[in-house]
Design a protein around this motif. Structure first.
Motif, PDB file in Angstrom:
ATOM      1  N   VAL A 173       0.848  -1.191   0.000  1.00  0.00           N
ATOM      2  CA  VAL A 173       0.000   0.000   0.000  1.00  0.00           C
ATOM      3  C   VAL A 173       0.885   1.243   0.000  1.00  0.00           C
ATOM      4  CG1 VAL A 173      -1.804   1.257   1.243  1.00  0.00           C
ATOM      5  CG2 VAL A 173      -1.783  -1.252   1.289  1.00  0.00           C
ATOM      6  N   ASP A 174       0.543   2.208  -0.836  1.00  0.00           N
ATOM      7  CA  ASP A 174       1.241   3.485  -0.912  1.00  0.00           C
ATOM      8  C   ASP A 174       0.473   4.502  -0.067  1.00  0.00           C
ATOM      9  OD1 ASP A 174       2.384   5.925  -1.563  1.00  0.00           O
ATOM     10  OD2 ASP A 174       2.182   5.671  -3.721  1.00  0.00           O
ATOM     11  N   THR A 175       1.127   5.052   0.952  1.00  0.00           N
ATOM     12  CA  THR A 175       0.477   6.046   1.811  1.00  0.00           C
ATOM     13  C   THR A 175       1.081   7.438   1.621  1.00  0.00           C
ATOM     14  OG1 THR A 175       1.954   5.560   3.667  1.00  0.00           O
ATOM     15  CG2 THR A 175      -0.121   4.318   3.560  1.00  0.00           C
ATOM     16  N   SER A 176       1.749   7.663   0.512  1.00  0.00           N
ATOM     17  CA  SER A 176       2.423   8.943   0.310  1.00  0.00           C
ATOM     18  C   SER A 176       1.446  10.112   0.121  1.00  0.00           C
ATOM     19  CB  SER A 176       3.371   8.872  -0.891  1.00  0.00           C
ATOM     20  OG  SER A 176       2.669   8.597  -2.082  1.00  0.00           O
ATOM     21  N   ARG A 177       0.231   9.847  -0.349  1.00  0.00           N
ATOM     22  CA  ARG A 177      -0.715  10.937  -0.613  1.00  0.00           C
ATOM     23  C   ARG A 177      -1.857  11.020   0.377  1.00  0.00           C
ATOM     24  NH1 ARG A 177      -1.285   9.329  -6.732  1.00  0.00           N
ATOM     25  NH2 ARG A 177      -1.584   7.455  -5.538  1.00  0.00           N
ATOM     26  N   ARG A 178      -2.080   9.946   1.164  1.00  0.00           N
ATOM     27  CA  ARG A 178      -3.209   9.934   2.110  1.00  0.00           C
ATOM     28  C   ARG A 178      -2.770   9.336   3.437  1.00  0.00           C
ATOM     29  NH1 ARG A 178      -8.380  10.668   0.693  1.00  0.00           N
ATOM     30  NH2 ARG A 178      -8.934   9.283   2.373  1.00  0.00           N
ATOM     31  N   ARG A 179      -3.311   9.846   4.523  1.00  0.00           N
ATOM     32  CA  ARG A 179      -3.022   9.306   5.862  1.00  0.00           C
ATOM     33  C   ARG A 179      -3.904   8.094   6.159  1.00  0.00           C
ATOM     34  NH1 ARG A 179       1.615  11.743   5.669  1.00  0.00           N
ATOM     35  NH2 ARG A 179       1.328   9.858   4.567  1.00  0.00           N
ATOM     36  N   GLY A 210     -16.088  12.739   5.073  1.00  0.00           N
ATOM     37  CA  GLY A 210     -15.355  13.621   5.961  1.00  0.00           C
ATOM     38  C   GLY A 210     -14.899  12.964   7.251  1.00  0.00           C
ATOM     39  N   SER A 211     -15.492  11.826   7.606  1.00  0.00           N
ATOM     40  CA  SER A 211     -15.127  11.161   8.859  1.00  0.00           C
ATOM     41  C   SER A 211     -13.675  10.722   8.876  1.00  0.00           C
ATOM     42  CB  SER A 211     -16.021   9.943   9.107  1.00  0.00           C
ATOM     43  OG  SER A 211     -17.354  10.339   9.253  1.00  0.00           O
ATOM     44  N   ASP A 212     -13.166  10.264   7.738  1.00  0.00           N
ATOM     45  CA  ASP A 212     -11.774   9.825   7.701  1.00  0.00           C
ATOM     46  C   ASP A 212     -10.833  11.010   7.917  1.00  0.00           C
ATOM     47  OD1 ASP A 212     -12.903  10.531   5.222  1.00  0.00           O
ATOM     48  OD2 ASP A 212     -11.555   9.261   4.067  1.00  0.00           O
ATOM     49  N   ALA A 213     -11.132  12.153   7.331  1.00  0.00           N
ATOM     50  CA  ALA A 213     -10.317  13.354   7.547  1.00  0.00           C
ATOM     51  C   ALA A 213     -10.446  13.841   8.994  1.00  0.00           C
ATOM     52  CB  ALA A 213     -10.724  14.457   6.575  1.00  0.00           C
ATOM     53  N   ASP A 214     -11.656  13.777   9.543  1.00  0.00           N
ATOM     54  CA  ASP A 214     -11.857  14.152  10.948  1.00  0.00           C
ATOM     55  C   ASP A 214     -11.056  13.243  11.875  1.00  0.00           C
ATOM     56  OD1 ASP A 214     -13.617  16.168  10.214  1.00  0.00           O
ATOM     57  OD2 ASP A 214     -15.408  14.955  10.587  1.00  0.00           O
ATOM     58  N   PHE A 215     -11.011  11.956  11.547  1.00  0.00           N
ATOM     59  CA  PHE A 215     -10.255  10.983  12.345  1.00  0.00           C
ATOM     60  C   PHE A 215      -8.767  11.333  12.337  1.00  0.00           C
ATOM     61  CE2 PHE A 215      -8.275   6.664  12.673  1.00  0.00           C
ATOM     62  CZ  PHE A 215      -8.651   6.403  13.988  1.00  0.00           C
ATOM     63  N   VAL A 216      -8.224  11.616  11.169  1.00  0.00           N
ATOM     64  CA  VAL A 216      -6.809  11.989  11.060  1.00  0.00           C
ATOM     65  C   VAL A 216      -6.550  13.288  11.820  1.00  0.00           C
ATOM     66  CG1 VAL A 216      -4.995  12.741   9.468  1.00  0.00           C
ATOM     67  CG2 VAL A 216      -6.376  10.725   8.931  1.00  0.00           C
ATOM     68  N   VAL A 223     -12.763  -0.618   5.995  1.00  0.00           N
ATOM     69  CA  VAL A 223     -11.523  -1.022   6.636  1.00  0.00           C
ATOM     70  C   VAL A 223     -10.434  -0.117   6.073  1.00  0.00           C
ATOM     71  CG1 VAL A 223      -9.905  -2.913   7.029  1.00  0.00           C
ATOM     72  CG2 VAL A 223     -12.351  -3.409   6.728  1.00  0.00           C
ATOM     73  N   VAL A 224      -9.727   0.605   6.953  1.00  0.00           N
ATOM     74  CA  VAL A 224      -8.720   1.542   6.483  1.00  0.00           C
ATOM     75  C   VAL A 224      -7.376   1.326   7.177  1.00  0.00           C
ATOM     76  CG1 VAL A 224     -10.398   3.343   5.885  1.00  0.00           C
ATOM     77  CG2 VAL A 224      -9.350   3.352   8.138  1.00  0.00           C
ATOM     78  N   LEU A 225      -6.328   1.535   6.413  1.00  0.00           N
ATOM     79  CA  LEU A 225      -4.977   1.610   6.949  1.00  0.00           C
ATOM     80  C   LEU A 225      -4.776   3.048   7.410  1.00  0.00           C
ATOM     81  CD1 LEU A 225      -2.040   0.601   7.325  1.00  0.00           C
ATOM     82  CD2 LEU A 225      -1.650   1.242   4.941  1.00  0.00           C
ATOM     83  N   VAL A 226      -4.275   3.217   8.636  1.00  0.00           N
ATOM     84  CA  VAL A 226      -4.015   4.537   9.188  1.00  0.00           C
ATOM     85  C   VAL A 226      -2.509   4.691   9.331  1.00  0.00           C
ATOM     86  CG1 VAL A 226      -4.427   6.105  11.130  1.00  0.00           C
ATOM     87  CG2 VAL A 226      -6.192   4.447  10.458  1.00  0.00           C
ATOM     88  N   ASP A 227      -1.947   5.706   8.673  1.00  0.00           N
ATOM     89  CA  ASP A 227      -0.501   5.886   8.663  1.00  0.00           C
ATOM     90  C   ASP A 227      -0.172   7.376   8.673  1.00  0.00           C
ATOM     91  OD1 ASP A 227       2.228   5.654   8.397  1.00  0.00           O
ATOM     92  OD2 ASP A 227       2.165   5.006   6.313  1.00  0.00           O
ATOM     93  N   LEU A 228       0.224   7.891   9.827  1.00  0.00           N
ATOM     94  CA  LEU A 228       0.602   9.298   9.943  1.00  0.00           C
ATOM     95  C   LEU A 228       2.085   9.507   9.673  1.00  0.00           C
ATOM     96  CD1 LEU A 228      -1.364  10.281  13.190  1.00  0.00           C
ATOM     97  CD2 LEU A 228      -2.146  10.312  10.812  1.00  0.00           C
TER      98      LEU A 228
END
Length: 133
Positions: free
Chosen positions: A8-14, A53-59, A112-117
């Motif tokens: 998985v590439d997380t370079s553009r999304r958290r 928007g929930s995913d952005a709110d979560f980040v 189901v989401v990968l979370v990567d900050l």
């Protein structure tokens, strides 16, 4: 147990939505449990709503809880990288999903989401496994 490793590439999304990959993996299976696991010390897996928007709110919430500054003892990498190592204490490295007749039993708005900050490592591996019921 059946298992598959995906990159998985997380370079553009958290957060990266893994739901389609999970559904595809489970499609040819019967009843059981699907486990989604990220074998990294700075990422996690969550079940949440995406696209509204929930995913952005979560980040945003995670970034408020884990500010990127010099307060962390774990101090290598980019500024605030220590926060990345605290993340798996808040967002577990795995989730398990019941599966019936090859269909993950997710709710209507659940993904189901990968979370990567972590900004230091944009390439992640995710292991999807299935245990027959």
């Amino acid at each position: 147990m059946n298992s598959e490793l995906i990159d998985v590439d997380t370079s553009r999304r958290r957060t990266v939505d893994l739901t389609d990959a999970v559904r595809e993996f489970c499609a040819s299976r019967g009843d059981g449990l699907c486990n989604v696991f990220v074998p990294h010390a700075t990422a996690g897996v969550a079940i949440l709503e995406t696209g509204a928007g929930s995913d952005a709110d979560f980040v945003d919430a995670l970034e408020r809880l884990l500010p990127r500054d010099d307060r962390y003892r774990h101090a290598h990498g980019s500024p605030g990288h220590g926060a990345d190592h605290v993340l798996p204490g808040l967002v577990a490295p795995s989730v398990s999903i019941p599966v019936m007749a090859g269909e993950p039993l997710l709710g209507t708005w659940q993904s189901v989401v990968l979370v990567d900050l972590n900004r230091d490592n944009p390439r992640r591996s995710v292991r999807i496994s299935f245990l027959d019921g």
